[in-house]
Scaffold this active site. Structure first.
Site, mmCIF file in Angstrom:
data_model
loop_
_atom_site.group_PDB
_atom_site.id
_atom_site.type_symbol
_atom_site.label_atom_id
_atom_site.label_comp_id
_atom_site.label_asym_id
_atom_site.label_seq_id
_atom_site.Cartn_x
_atom_site.Cartn_y
_atom_site.Cartn_z
ATOM 1 N N LYS A 37 21.152 43.818 12.618
ATOM 2 C CA LYS A 37 20.314 43.020 13.505
ATOM 3 C C LYS A 37 19.914 41.735 12.793
ATOM 4 O O LYS A 37 19.718 41.715 11.569
ATOM 5 C CB LYS A 37 19.106 43.817 13.983
ATOM 6 N N SER A 81 12.201 50.733 17.801
ATOM 7 C CA SER A 81 13.225 49.681 17.801
ATOM 8 C C SER A 81 14.622 50.148 17.426
ATOM 9 O O SER A 81 15.595 49.446 17.686
ATOM 10 C CB SER A 81 12.811 48.548 16.864
ATOM 11 N N SER A 118 14.008 46.616 19.448
ATOM 12 C CA SER A 118 14.512 45.296 19.123
ATOM 13 C C SER A 118 15.956 45.298 18.603
ATOM 14 O O SER A 118 16.548 44.239 18.419
ATOM 15 C CB SER A 118 13.619 44.649 18.062
#
Length: 548
Positions: A151, A250, A226
């Site tokens: 990420k 997340s 996320s």
């Protein structure tokens, strides 16, 4: 023993108050029941409205071609094939790149890439292996030659590191985050970084720098946040290893929405240095973790990122017999901020309970219901402990050059002039406008729930817990159901490890699943039960055809 007049008076008062208390309890339960019925129909209406806009925008993911079939294998298997000279790292990295180029125009997950550098590194790996390497070299680098993505909030040297913030749109990382460094140190090759919401703080991976990431199972729905870019790419069978993080679901949320396995380790055992601009010295309930199509990858991958002097405490290699564990479950929490559990997810929980009832060695181990009043306040408890995080969201939005304020940004948003998404502005309102949570109440309730669960689970018990009230929602719809992530977030607040388990698809071909939770430092239990349930009840179902 004689009873005093005062005691007699107290007994009379208690007796006289009993009917009143019963009546109040009945009224309270009726109101709660009516409210839950209202929420159920409200959720149906929300899905109807958003579905009108998004249902027709479902785009298919290209089939996995035969020449890319290796990408469907586990990272552990791929590493073994490279090690045994059955597969060249360059061929695997090239397949990964080509697959990303196929699917990314549809899911919009990748924010920056290093394809040529990755291929060059793969060629160097192949040369090393061809020249001959000792066994201990492979032990130190268990994922030698296997490509990975991370990420974008994890710093990766030379790569964009915007965190989805407009003021950082051109910022590149000068150093690797500790977790990226460790995965590279295990021999893996970084290929690309992927999309996140602003500062990792929302249920959708959308921002004004890279736009919106789509769920490969249904491109009109969110892959979550996320780590939504990682989950969308991994579910599309485009990346063997996906490096994530989790402070309020997340890692587990995107895994659930995209039908993958995930493991969020006990907080404090993985370094956060270089992730979301942290120094690594902060005390945080966040952890670094992975998502995967193969549960068997989770423990080996987690071992690569655990802080060295703490690795022994986790005992990740502990052998686990799922037949000898004790099981507990929560069918639904009573947090009124959160939507009621859908029928699909209740059915998934029931299938898991039935399967474990069949598996255990004795009736004493059969799954038993569990309740604690702390689960009535999941979101509020998480919200309170978020105030103990050392990073300041309002400052990070400005790239630490100032402070963003709700009372300034909300009017600008109404005029279309704000650089921030609506969820980011509502997060500012939560931090700056809404009253704080009562400190004494929150800490006492957290302690009660933590102590009770640790005593209940010990080192041989697991808790089955809902992942979410609903399957992956339509884009933008989480804004009207902002608290539904609390089923994941509560275990961040408690600092317990948890695994996300995929259990196949529902009738709309959307992933369903549950969480498996254990006491701190019992990740091995989570992974073992996750693998057992996934294999027995549907597990990962790809969003595309795999050509043979």
């Amino acid at each position: 023993m004689s009873i005093t007049n005062s005691e007699k008076k107290d007994k009379i008062e208690l007796s006289s108050n009993k009917p009143e208390k019963i009546f109040c309890g009945m009224v309270s339960n009726m109101i709660k029941h009516v409210f839950l019925i209202f929420r159920t129909y409200l959720d149906m209406f929300i899905d109807l409205v958003y579905g009108y806009f998004w249902e027709g925008k479902r785009k298919p993911i290209p089939a996995l071609e035969k020449r890319h079939a290796m990408l469907a294998e586990s990272a552990v298997t791929l590493a073994a094939k490279i090690r045994n000279k059955e597969l060249k790292s360059e061929d695997l990295v090239r397949a990964c790149i080509e697959r990303i180029q196929q699917v990314n125009p549809i899911i919009n997950a990748v924010t920056d890439e290093r394809y040529e550098d990755a291929l060059n590194e793969a060629r160097e790996v192949d040369k090393l292996i061809e020249s001959g390497l000792p066994d201990d070299y492979f032990q130190k680098k268990p994922f030698l030659g296997v490509p990975f993505t991370a990420k974008e909030s994890h710093a990766a040297r030379g790569m964009l590191h915007t965190l989805g913030v407009v003021s950082r749109r051109h910022v590149r990382a000068h150093h690797d985050a500790e977790c990226v460094r460790r995965v590279k140190g295990a021999g893996a090759i970084l290929v690309a970084v992927t999309n996140v919401p602003e500062i990792n703080k929302w249920m959708e991976s959308r921002n004004f720098v890279f736009g919106q990431t789509n769920n490969p199972h249904h491109t009109g729905r969110t892959p979550g946040g996320s780590s939504g870019g990682e989950a969308a790419l991994h579910a599309s069978i485009a990346a063997p290893i996906s490096l994530c993080s989790d402070i309020g679901g997340s890692t587990r949320m995107p895994a659930f929405f995209c039908g993958l396995y995930a493991l969020n380790p006990t907080s404090g055992y993985t370094s956060l240095k270089g992730s979301a601009l942290r120094t690594g010295k902060e005390k945080s309930m966040a952890s670094i973790g992975f998502i995967s199509r193969h549960c068997s990858d989770l423990i080996p991958l987690t071992k690569t990122i655990v802080i060295a002097d703490k690795a022994q405490e986790l005992n990740l290699d502990r052998p686990v017999d799922v037949k000898k564990l004790r099981y507990f479950y929560v069918e639904t929490a009573q947090d009124l901020r959160v939507s009621p559990i859908s029928a699909d997810l209740r059915a998934a929980m029931n299938r898991a309970i039935t399967k474990l009832t069949e598996a255990v060695s004795s009736t004493d181990q059969a799954p038993a219901p569990y309740y604690h009043r702390g689960f009535n306040h999941m979101f509020v408890l998480w919200r309170y402990w978020m105030t103990h995080e050392e990073d300041v969201f309002a400052e990070l939005l400005t790239n630490n050059t100032g402070t963003a304020y709700f009372y300034k940004e909300f009017p600008k948003k109404l005029l279309g002039m704000s650089d921030y998404t609506l969820p980011a502005i509502l997060k500012l309102a939560d931090d700056q406008v809404l009253p704080p949570v009562n400190k004494q109440w929150a800490e006492q309730l957290t302690k009660e729930l933590t102590d009770d669960l640790i005593k209940l689970l010990g080192d041989d018990g697991v808790l089955l817990f809902p992942s979410s009230p609903q399957v992956a929602p339509y884009h933008y719809s989480p804004i009207v159901r902002p608290f539904n992530f609390a089923y994941w977030a509560i275990f961040n607040a408690l600092r317990f490890p948890a695994a996300q388990v995929p259990l196949g698809l529902n009738s709309d071909k959307l992933p369903v699943g549950i969480q498996v939770v254990a006491a701190p430092r019992q990740e091995a239990l989570c992974a073992a039960v996750a693998q057992h349930l996934g294999e027995a009840l549907g597990g990962v179902v790809p969003p595309c055809q795999i050509l043979q």
